[in-house]
Design a protein around this motif. Structure first.
Motif, PDB file in Angstrom:
ATOM      1  N   ILE A  15      30.091 -22.204  33.160  1.00  0.00           N
ATOM      2  CA  ILE A  15      30.733 -22.956  31.836  1.00  0.00           C
ATOM      3  C   ILE A  15      31.674 -24.033  32.294  1.00  0.00           C
ATOM      4  N   TYR A  19      30.634 -27.980  31.064  1.00  0.00           N
ATOM      5  CA  TYR A  19      31.343 -28.733  30.260  1.00  0.00           C
ATOM      6  C   TYR A  19      31.932 -30.182  30.993  1.00  0.00           C
ATOM      7  N   ARG A  20      32.202 -30.082  32.063  1.00  0.00           N
ATOM      8  CA  ARG A  20      32.364 -31.603  32.975  1.00  0.00           C
ATOM      9  C   ARG A  20      31.128 -32.167  32.822  1.00  0.00           C
ATOM     10  N   ILE A  23      30.332 -33.849  29.308  1.00  0.00           N
ATOM     11  CA  ILE A  23      31.397 -34.808  28.972  1.00  0.00           C
ATOM     12  C   ILE A  23      31.043 -36.015  29.721  1.00  0.00           C
ATOM     13  N   LEU A  53      37.108 -22.976  25.146  1.00  0.00           N
ATOM     14  CA  LEU A  53      36.435 -24.172  25.129  1.00  0.00           C
ATOM     15  C   LEU A  53      36.561 -24.871  23.617  1.00  0.00           C
ATOM     16  N   HIS A  54      36.316 -23.980  22.684  1.00  0.00           N
ATOM     17  CA  HIS A  54      36.316 -24.537  21.286  1.00  0.00           C
ATOM     18  C   HIS A  54      37.580 -25.105  20.934  1.00  0.00           C
ATOM     19  N   ASP A  57      38.207 -28.218  22.692  1.00  0.00           N
ATOM     20  CA  ASP A  57      37.439 -29.405  22.359  1.00  0.00           C
ATOM     21  C   ASP A  57      36.445 -29.108  21.396  1.00  0.00           C
ATOM     22  N   PHE A  60      32.756 -28.549  21.060  1.00  0.00           N
ATOM     23  CA  PHE A  60      31.986 -27.602  21.619  1.00  0.00           C
ATOM     24  C   PHE A  60      32.077 -26.106  20.661  1.00  0.00           C
ATOM     25  N   TYR A  62      30.260 -22.423  19.153  1.00  0.00           N
ATOM     26  CA  TYR A  62      29.521 -21.367  19.611  1.00  0.00           C
ATOM     27  C   TYR A  62      28.959 -20.308  18.601  1.00  0.00           C
TER      28      TYR A  62
END
Ligand code: UDP
Ligand code: MG
Length: 325
Positions: A15, A19-20, A23, A53-54, A57, A60, A62
């Protein structure tokens, strides 16, 4: 806006990198994006990471299933929750590079509704590669609609196509097949399938077999027809055999000096019995596969159960998302 749907089953190790990569890839997309991660009942820290994560940012989002419902179901759920004008489907293990999406988007802007990836190189072992190769050829031969060879779920789809997918009520979902079935303008783009970034393969052999059977059985009657055709020929041949032996019995003739009655015939008898018995059992198993799927459909159970979700503002209308399919 583009929505990126990513099913994840025990993918905690992937994960942060996912993410990186998203982005940085998103800088080329020239439109806002949302990412819908679907936690398919993970037992590791996937859900925890998705929550963090949410919080960091909010693009993102889920949903999290109450247990493991399977990859195709997870993707289906993500598609229901996606709000974008165009929706991408990716694997969480980074085998489908997010960097390819902007090439797909170019085609979408040119007016294609489905742009799917075609795998040129697979970085997998020989056995798996050959099995995939064979499966896609058998599928293409069996199926009554045209399903492109060597294309997986990695794709982007226009909103129209996603709406049609969401409108399909079936429980045994073979998404790449349903996607072809829908039609519109579709195009395949070759890409190199990467090796899994981290962790083990989550598709067990059983799950993969089930997916393969779903693909073949949900899109074709041909296996049933083969069973029927085979039975028909065996019946004809046996019928001729009966007439032959009956006449032989009455008239007691010889063919090339050979009289079948004098042959003990035990081996041939047992072998043909076993053979026909095997074919019958196999055929019954085949019927079973179809009947089991009919059973799944008539039960009308929800496709999945969501225990937690975040990031969907009109969640009251979306929940329970499971009843919308
Ligand atoms: N996956 C899932 N539920 C499952 C199995 C797999 O959501 O029961 C997800 C997994 O996390 C990954 C994707 O489906 O994002 C593809 O799985 P995997 O990489 O194990 O299989 P592959 O397609 O590479 O053979
Ligand atoms: Mg994978």
């Amino acid at each position: 806006m583009i929505s990126v749907v990513i099913p994840a089953f025990n993918e905690a190790e992937n994960i942060p990198n996912l993410y990186r990569r998203i982005i940085s890839a998103a800088q080329n997309w020239q439109m806002p994006f949302e990412v819908i991660m679907v936690d398919d009942g993970s037992k590791d820290k996937t859900l925890e990471l998705l929550q963090k994560l949410h919080a960091k940012d909010s693009r993102f989002k889920y949903i999290s299933f109450s247990r493991n419902f399977g990859h195709q179901t997870a993707v289906s759920a993500g598609l229901v929750y996606a709000q974008g004008d165009v929706v991408a489907i990716l694997d969480a293990d980074l085998q489908d590079p997010p960097e390819e999406i902007h090439r797909f988007l170019e085609k979408w802007r040119q007016g294609y509704q489905v742009i799917y990836g075609i795998r040129t190189h697979r970085k997998e072992n020989f056995f798996k590669k050959s099995a995939y190769y064979l499966f896609y050829r058998i599928l293409a031969w069996c199926s009554s609609i045209e399903i492109p060879l060597d294309s997986g779920d990695f794709c982007i789809m226009d909103r129209t196509v996603v709406s049609w997918l969401n409108a399909m009520p079936e429980r045994n979902r073979f998404i790449r097949g349903l996607r072809s079935w829908i039609g519109y303008r579709q195009i395949g783009i070759p890409y190199e399938r990467q090796a899994r970034f981290a962790g083990e393969v989550k598709y067990t052999f059983r799950k993969l077999m089930r997916l393969a059977l779903d693909g073949i059985i949900n899109f074709s009657y041909r296996p049933l027809q083969i069973a029927g055709t085979f039975g028909f020929f065996v019946a004809i041949i046996s019928f001729l055999g009966i007439i032959f032996f009956f006449l032989h019995r009455i008239l007691n003739f010889k063919i090339f000096g050979y009289s079948p009655q004098n042959v003990p015939g035990f081996t041939s008898l047992i072998l043909s019995l076993l053979f026909i018995g095997g074919v019958q059992l196999f055929t019954m198993g085949l019927f079973g596969e179809y009947i089991g799927r009919i059973f799944d459909e008539v039960k009308q159970r929800p496709l999945y159960i969501i225990k937690d979700q975040r990031g969907f503002d009109n969640s009251s209308t979306l929940l329970p998302g499971n009843t919308r399919l």
